[in-house]
Design a protein around this motif. Structure first.
Motif, PDB file in Angstrom:
ATOM      1  N   GLU A 378      -2.052  52.463  69.171  1.00 31.04           N
ATOM      2  CA  GLU A 378      -0.690  51.945  69.142  1.00 31.04           C
ATOM      3  C   GLU A 378      -0.597  50.533  69.714  1.00 31.04           C
ATOM      4  O   GLU A 378       0.304  49.778  69.359  1.00 31.04           O
ATOM      5  CB  GLU A 378       0.237  52.894  69.903  1.00 31.04           C
ATOM      6  CG  GLU A 378       0.445  54.224  69.186  1.00 31.04           C
ATOM      7  CD  GLU A 378       1.425  55.135  69.903  1.00 31.04           C
ATOM      8  OE1 GLU A 378       1.692  54.867  71.086  1.00 31.04           O
ATOM      9  OE2 GLU A 378       1.916  56.090  69.274  1.00 31.04           O
ATOM     10  N   ASP A 665       7.810  50.929  63.528  1.00 32.62           N
ATOM     11  CA  ASP A 665       6.585  50.830  64.336  1.00 32.62           C
ATOM     12  C   ASP A 665       5.516  51.788  63.815  1.00 32.62           C
ATOM     13  O   ASP A 665       4.321  51.446  63.775  1.00 32.62           O
ATOM     14  CB  ASP A 665       6.900  51.134  65.799  1.00 32.62           C
ATOM     15  CG  ASP A 665       7.754  50.054  66.445  1.00 32.62           C
ATOM     16  OD1 ASP A 665       7.744  48.910  65.937  1.00 32.62           O
ATOM     17  OD2 ASP A 665       8.436  50.355  67.438  1.00 32.62           O
ATOM     18  N   GLU A 668       3.699  50.397  60.844  1.00 35.80           N
ATOM     19  CA  GLU A 668       2.640  49.427  61.141  1.00 35.80           C
ATOM     20  C   GLU A 668       1.347  50.131  61.552  1.00 35.80           C
ATOM     21  O   GLU A 668       0.254  49.672  61.214  1.00 35.80           O
ATOM     22  CB  GLU A 668       3.105  48.454  62.228  1.00 35.80           C
ATOM     23  CG  GLU A 668       4.259  47.552  61.791  1.00 35.80           C
ATOM     24  CD  GLU A 668       3.984  46.891  60.448  1.00 35.80           C
ATOM     25  OE1 GLU A 668       2.885  46.331  60.267  1.00 35.80           O
ATOM     26  OE2 GLU A 668       4.875  46.939  59.578  1.00 35.80           O
TER      27      GLU A 668
END
Length: 1004
Positions: A378, A665, A668
């Motif tokens: 992440e 997010d 991505e």
């Protein structure tokens, strides 16, 4: 055939499939499925279950010269083992735990019986307690090589693969650290059980171990070795493990050392065989649909007469010394992705700490809750990260790996990896929630796997190899009882600097030795263990297609969605479901393909009310596996759970479908993983060759939605997709306008259908659905494309043709049989007999047919792996076999056996609930019932030699094959062909005759 040295035998396959589904692009997944499951490990560089392979020129091989075939009396183990034949006093019952009963014969043969009437199959598993741990100097890979040789036959069973294939068996042999096992799953009958038991008893002591067989099988094993050499990640993992162990054989690969593989004398191999293959060193496991008393009598008759050699087997006694300094190893090879890894010594699988270690692995490596994922993936330090631990008879390793994009710092990744593993525990201690999640996930996977008795048979052999089969249950109990303190303790105890291996040795300023406890006294550990009640059994199920159809209820559910339900009593109350939603048209979707293929992956990462981790926790709580993906015009959901959780699971899936989080997010993260996977494939033979053939057979312009993109074009497609496009696609296109629902297992049809109908009611869209046609392109000119992939030790040949043919035509059934004889029949096909068995050119060669009913189209594929230096010889030999079958045709004997094997394999496939759900889904999509399956099988049974030969000659045209072959040919010039040719042999293909013979698209 063998399990790779590096990967855990009971988890690697699931990990591979999960890796493909979550980290590869949907297009990469779809392309991967054109190969057999056995080939997934070649396509991907993630941990897999397949064995390693390497490269050498045939002309440089040195080994014992082929010699005359030994006789059973002079050269086989039977000379020593059967010197006298004792009279068995019969099996002695030892104990029974949760429906599994252990017996012992006078000569030491251990027996486990696990009856399960819910399956139409029976599995016989013979485990020999010898693995790479038992190999001595110069014997690296001998246990695995011997496993191959046991498929070369005995005087009583001269052609083992052929005999198994003719009975429609799924069969395999696998080699691991502490054991070698041989198993076969056949249609349940007393005759098949007797055949399998007698086969295993026979090859335990009477196998041919011939010099001429070894001469060719060596090249097959070497090719298997070469396959693993293509993956830098796999090679790095082996280097780490090799550096981690000073003396113990766990540091050596099960596949072995190249020189030992090439040079082992046949006499040494026979000595190894006689030493370990004996009745007091085996366990026979029978699971599935059988009568226990008949099984006991059969095993006693076959194994009870075997004598025990006078010389006992000495236990291994090497113990690794305490670790007093970290190590580092560096690998430099061609590749596009950086990798960092760290290994730590841990106790044996039987040790009380092992359950806590496995929970620690989950705390570290789970996605998305795992610390490696949250702190490396992440944060964009790594594109993927994972952890694993192996349960062995003696102390093993915990291994953590991180793949790091080329543009990022490898040193930063290495430092962060070690920091997470060693230094963060005090400031960021393991929490109760992390441990409870780990326990739930471990137990969920165990419960879902336990409904398949044939899988349990193999799993029990792995636990038996660790010391006692009851560890299977003791491990469960230990996981359930785990506390956060136990997991914290093992993290601090074993994840320390001086116990770490990253590479080369670096001395420390002071000694800090870490001692790993030895295996406990199992008699003391298990003396009072009783286990629990056996899991509820399923019904006796008839897999005849017309019988199944009589039990199926079909109808219209809501909107344009049809349903087909098959309620049946299953082991453990399991339920399998598949839902397909169809959307869009070729015109409306062609400029949205990036969004289409990312939509399903992103939907699976949360709802409006639940984030990714919370959603995964709910699935774990409900003991459910749920997969969602999207391709061109299709969204599919696959569910496996238990009856008591089904209502909640359906409600949860309904929320995922209608109210997905679609978080920017998370997009991505998925984008990085997808692009990284594609970048890795740019130099992989097993990605490039199939893609090139697909491009050539799909001659559509870029403006057409059916255009096959290059890897760079596909990367650009994913990079250009936006979160707004994905959200708009979901809002405007997805609904109940078209689709199918299939349900199989323990459930109340009226109740469940009402729930699903309520979930999908009112979910409409103004966008129409029009199927994307994919007609055959039979007039594509034949051609051969060569693709250079530097520094890849294994090459792939992949080829294809398309035919305008309906799968309902009797001609199709005849072509299916012709292909089955040519290359679809596992190790007993024309191609396998010649390419692998006689020439030793390939670890795997296969041809297959797949039908697209809506398009009246049939695809032929043919593929083989080989050493790049053998490219020209491989192509010549394959062409010769195709020409031979076209010229000479098939024989009556081949046709009869192909029919029997194909139909038996098809029958076995319908014993699985997930397969049944897929079959029902396909029947709805094509507007058929399972009567069409029965008709197809009748066409198979009625096909004549003239029919089959006519179909082969009409459709299969070697001059029109579109061929791509990828490998490092520049650095591996063709070898000079010799006249030396001998058979190879083992049963690497777990899918046996069913795979590669004929497949139909279930959902397109």
């Amino acid at each position: 055939m063998n399990r790779s040295r590096i990967f855990p035998p009971t988890q690697a396959t699931l990990r591979t499939l999960a890796f493909v589904r979550t980290k590869a692009s949907p297009r990469t997944w779809a392309l991967a499925t054109t190969l057999s499951l056995a080939w997934l490990s070649i396509v991907l560089s993630a941990p897999t279950v397949s064995a390693d392979t390497s490269t050498t020129q045939e002309g440089n091989v040195t080994q014992a010269s082929p010699e005359p075939a030994p006789t059973a009396s002079s050269s086989n183990a039977a000379a020593s083992v059967l010197a006298s034949q004792p009279t068995s006093a019969g099996p002695k019952k030892i104990r029974s735990v949760e429906g599994i009963t252990e017996y012992l014969l006078d000569n030491g043969v251990k027996i486990l019986l696990f009856p399960d009437e819910s399956k139409e199959v029976v599995t016989v598993n013979m485990t020999v307690f010898v693995g790479s741990r038992h190999e001595g100097y110069g014997e690296a890979g001998m246990a695995h090589l011997l496993e191959h040789m046991l498929f070369k036959g005995t005087p009583q069973h001269p052609e083992v693969p052929k005999a198994l294939t003719e009975r429609g068996a799924r069969f395999n042999g696998t080699t691991w650290m502490d054991r070698t096992n041989y198993y076969e799953t056949l249609p349940a009958s007393e005759d098949n059980l007797e055949f399998a038991v007698n086969l295993e008893a026979d090859r335990l002591v009477n196998s041919y171990i011939k010099g001429e067989d070894l001469a060719s099988e060596m090249t097959v094993v070497r090719n298997e070795f070469e396959r693993g050499e293509n993956s830098p990640t796999r090679v790095l993992m082996q280097r780490i493990e090799s550096a981690a162990f000073d003396w113990h054989n766990y540091g050596k690969s099960t596949i072995g050392n190249r020189s030992d593989i090439e040079r082992v004398p046949v006499v040494k191999l026979r000595q190894f065989y006689r030493k370990f293959y004996r009745p007091d060193n085996v366990m026979v496991i029978v699971a599935g649909n059988f009568e226990p008393q008949h099984a006991l009598e059969t095993i006693d008759n076959a194994f009870g007469k075997l004598s025990v050699p006078k010389t006992p087997i000495n236990e291994t006694y090497t113990v690794e010394p305490a670790k007093d300094g970290e190590r580092t190893v560096v690998l430099r090879r061609v590749g596009d992705i950086q990798v960092a890894g760290a290994a730590y010594h841990i106790p044996a699988g039987s040790h009380p700490d092992y359950a806590a270690v496995k929970a620690l692995v989950n705390v570290l490596g789970d996605e998305p809750s795992g610390r490696l994922y949250s702190e490396m993936v992440e944060t964009e330090i790594a594109s993927s990260a994972y952890a694993m631990a192996f349960g062995f008879r003696e102390p093993g390793l915990l291994l953590a790996m991180a793949e790091i994009p080329k543009e990022h710092s490898l040193e930063v990744g290495r430092a962060k990896l070690i920091d997470i593993l060693e230094t963060e525990w005090d400031e960021n201690p393991i929490t109760e929630a992390e441990v409870e999640r780990a326990k739930s996930q471990i137990l969920k996977q165990r419960e879902l796997a336990s409904v398949d008795s044939d899988r349990i048979a193999v799993t029990l052999s792995d636990w038996a190899a660790q010391g006692d089969w009851r560890l299977y249950f003791l491990y469960r109990d230990a996981v359930e009882a785990l506390t956060v303190e136990q997991v914290r303790d093992v993290a601090k105890k074993y994840l320390t600097r001086n116990n770490r291996t990253v590479g080369l040795f670096i001395p420390s300023e002071e000694s800090d030795r870490v001692s790993i406890p030895e295996s406990p006294d199992l008699n003391q550990l298990l003396k009072d263990y009783k286990g629990r009640e056996a899991v509820a059994a399923g019904e006796k199920f008839d897999p005849d297609p017309r019988t199944i159809e009589q039990r199926v209820t079909r109808g219209d559910l809501v909107g344009g969605i049809q349903y087909a339900s098959l309620p049946k009593k299953t082991r453990g109350g399991s339920v399998s479901a598949m839902l397909t939603l169809r959307f869009g048209t070729p015109e409306t979707l062609k400029d949205k393909m990036g969004a289409v293929e990312l939509l399903g992956l992103l939907m699976a990462r949360g709802t409006k009310d639940l984030d990714y981790q919370q959603l995964q926790d709910e699935y774990t709580r409900l003991r459910a596996n749920v997969t969602i993906y999207t391709l061109m015009g299709l969204l599919q959901v696959q569910i496996k759970t238990k009856e008591e959780s089904l209502d909640e699971v359906l409600a949860l899936v309904g929320d995922v479908l209608k109210s997905p989080r679609l978080d920017a997010d998370e997009l991505e993260v998925i984008r990085r993983q997808t692009v990284t996977s594609l970048q890795k494939s740019k130099a992989e033979p097993n990605a490039l060759a199939p893609r090139r053939v697909k491009e050539l057979l799909s001659p559509y312009p870029k403006s057409d939605i059916r255009y096959v993109m290059s890897i760079d074009e596909e990367i650009a497609m994913y990079q250009e997709a936006t979160i707004e496009q994905i959200r708009g696609l979901h809002a405007d296109y997805i609904g109940n306008q078209a689709g199918e629902l299939a349900l199989v297992g323990n459930f109340d049809p009226d109740h469940v259908l009402a729930i699903v109908k309520e979930q999908l009611a009112g979910w409409t869209t103004d966008q129409p659905y029009v199927r994307i046609d994919r007609p055959a392109n039979p007039d594509i000119a034949g051609q051969t494309v060569e693709i250079e992939t530097p520094d890849k030790s294994n090459a792939l040949l992949y080829s294809g043709q398309q035919y305008a043919l309906s799968d309902q035509d009797a001609e199709y059934a005849s072509l299916v049989l012709g292909n089955f004889i040519l290359g679809g029949g596992s190790l007993s096909s024309r191609l396998a007999d010649r390419v692998r068995q006689q020439e030793g050119l390939s670890y795997g060669v296969r041809s297959g047919l797949s039908a697209r009913p809506k398009d009246d189209r049939v695809d032929l594929t043919l593929y083989a792996i080989t050493n790049p230096a053998n490219k020209d010889k491989l192509m010549r030999v394959i062409r010769e076999e195709i020409d031979r079958i076209l010229t000479d045709g098939v024989t009556a004997d081949e046709l009869d056996k192909a029919k029997q094997s194909y139909l038996q394999a098809a029958r076995i496939s319908r014993t699985g609930d997930s397969t049944l759900a897929s079959l029902l889904l396909s029947s709805m999509f094509t507007g058929r019932t399972l009567d069409s399956v029965a008709t197809h099988e009748e066409q198979i049974q009625n096909a004549s030699i003239d029919d089959v030969n006519a179909a082969i000659r009409k459709y299969i045209d070697p001059d029109r094959l579109v061929i791509a072959i990828a490998g490092d040919f520049a650095n591996n010039p063709a070898t000079v062909e010799s006249s030396e040719a001998a058979p190879s042999g083992d049963a690497a293909d777990e899918n046996a005759a069913s795979e590669g013979s004929s497949t139909r698209d279930s959902a397109e």
